[in-house]
Design an enzyme around this catalytic site. Sequence first.
Site: not given
Length: 687
Positions: A118, A121, A209, A227, A263, A278, A283, A291, A309
């Site tokens: 429907c 929903c 901006c 950085c 991410c 695991c 994402c 990983c 890893c």
Amino acid sequence: MRLRNDCLVRLLTSWFGIFCLYEMTEGSAEPPPCPGARRRRLLLSLPNVFPGRTRAAPEPSVPSPPPSPPPPPPPPVSVPPPPSSPGGSESLIECPLCLVRQPPEEIPELLSCRHRSCLRCLRQYLRIEICESRVNLRCPECAERLSPQHVRAILRDPLLTRKYEEFLLRRCLAADPDCRWCPAPDCGYAVIAYGCASCPKLTCEREGCRTEFCYHCKHVWHPNQTCDMARQQRAPSLGVRRKHPSGISYGQESGSADDMKSCPRCSAYIIKMNDGSCNHMTCSVCGCEFCWLCMKEISDLHYLSPSGCTFWGKKPWSRKKKIIWQLSTLIGAPVGISLIAGIAIPAMVIGIPVYVGRKIHGRFENKKTSRHKKNLAVTGGVILSVIASPVVAAVSVGIGVPIMLAYVYGVVPVSLCRGGGCGVTTANGKGVKIDFEEDGPITVADAWRALKNPSIGESSMEGLTSVLSTSGSPTDGLSVLQGNYSETASFAALAGGTLTGGMLSGGRAKYCRLEVQADVQKETCQKDSVSLGAVSDSASTRAMAGSIISSYNPQEREVNNMEIQVHIEAKPSRYQLMSESSTEESLHASAPLVESEDAEACRNQVAACDITLAQPESIRSDLESSDAQSDDVPDLASEEYDSPHLFPPSPSNALQESPPHRMCAQEEGLCAHEESLSKVEIIELRV
């Protein structure tokens, strides 16, 4: 003879007529006979067979019997009409999501599949998915994707449709490695910067901006910092903190920093449940596969590479474990490959014919074929597989063994050393050195763990420590220095030359004792007693007041009250400890001045001592210079420093120090009350 034949023909004709009449009466309830049966019936009729004789023969005078009446037809059966359902419920369709029967116009058909739900929903489902940034919309009942046109037709909401299109655009641009989004709040402008790695300063071109940001770290431009330095400065503000009653903020719980990461492509924060899942993450915003341990975009072969890893582990291998695994692989590879080849060759030679025979037999088992044909097919297939299996085994081993050797001795060492995981370095003409220690940078998770249990004691000696240094100048004072670039906030206390240069080095005392008591408004505190020995005017030592909290931005610092009590015990006959007032912090120490006739000579030689507690902002000392001064000082925890003969006097000053020592020894019995006690009551440090 002729009369007899005529009678026989008439009798047969009458019987045939009766039979035809009976069929006509019974044929109303039965289907008509087929044309073939009617043709046979006409051919068997005697008048057609003997047409001439029947005409020539006179009709008999015997009357034919009357035909029997036909049976009455059966009464017709009335079929009742199907019952009509009230309200027309046959036209309603039940929604599989809300289980409510609705008319067909309220349940649209999807273009990608045949499932129907429907409108209410579907709109609620799409609204939830879009608000959670999941734009890869699919059917609620299957995995078929919904087209954007169909989504717009179902939603009919301009604001939600605009958000959906914006998320679609962000997902497409997130796949571009040179796309950079403006870090300013409420600015959705993106810059596609190709070849800007050498000139990393980018500017947002949106009107109003004009934010400048870095191409590499994707944050606000940092002109005087790298950085990494800018990232370390921003790191404390990323963690969620909780307030302690004393005003110090600590991490919420152990391991919370390991459960939440961003991410690597779209920087969306992701929380991983500690349910044994695991480390291969996807994402939901941009669809990036990465990983969880190394936070890098990966492929399916990532966990088979020597990156350290693991697929199910909670942390990557250490450098030592990776090196041991690498060495064991290099040594055991020939043995393992030979063993695998030795097992694979006979297994293939025997297993291939057996497999082929079973497959052929299973194919002919359900078919109706002769037994000889089935046996012939199975036998032929087995014979051919026996001939071909050695060739297949030889080709497989001949190709697989070189590939495995090349991977073990070529790809694995190169990839391991390229990522810096092997720890092999070449010293300056001293050969090859293997470093087993992990010297990686301090991460946010490490700083978060360090925040959990702040302590004052031996563990705090690892950071920037408090330094109590002295100099020969009588104008030097006691100051507090706060380290801005250390992992833990610490304080450097510099003792002025009035203690050593004016009092200690003057030969009127052999040693002094400094007792530091720190209270950070916690349930427990630690007290340390250290002794200072004076050798020269520039004697210095290193004492830690405590690691309070890790380094963070100055505007986020909070006010903590620290109570430090300093007990200075010395042996001169007379000295004076005065203080100077500061804007917020005060240090006042006084000692009673007792005069005696025997100490008149000592009083003239001892100068007045001033100790000043300066503001943290007034000291701009370098971290390296503080560490360089403290490297020459022995350990303070030893009890041997309490002895007045810790450092042997130099030969040139031996004669000068011995008379005052004898003088002070004579005065101990008379002027025992002349021992000074200085207390620093409360120092309010702005952290």
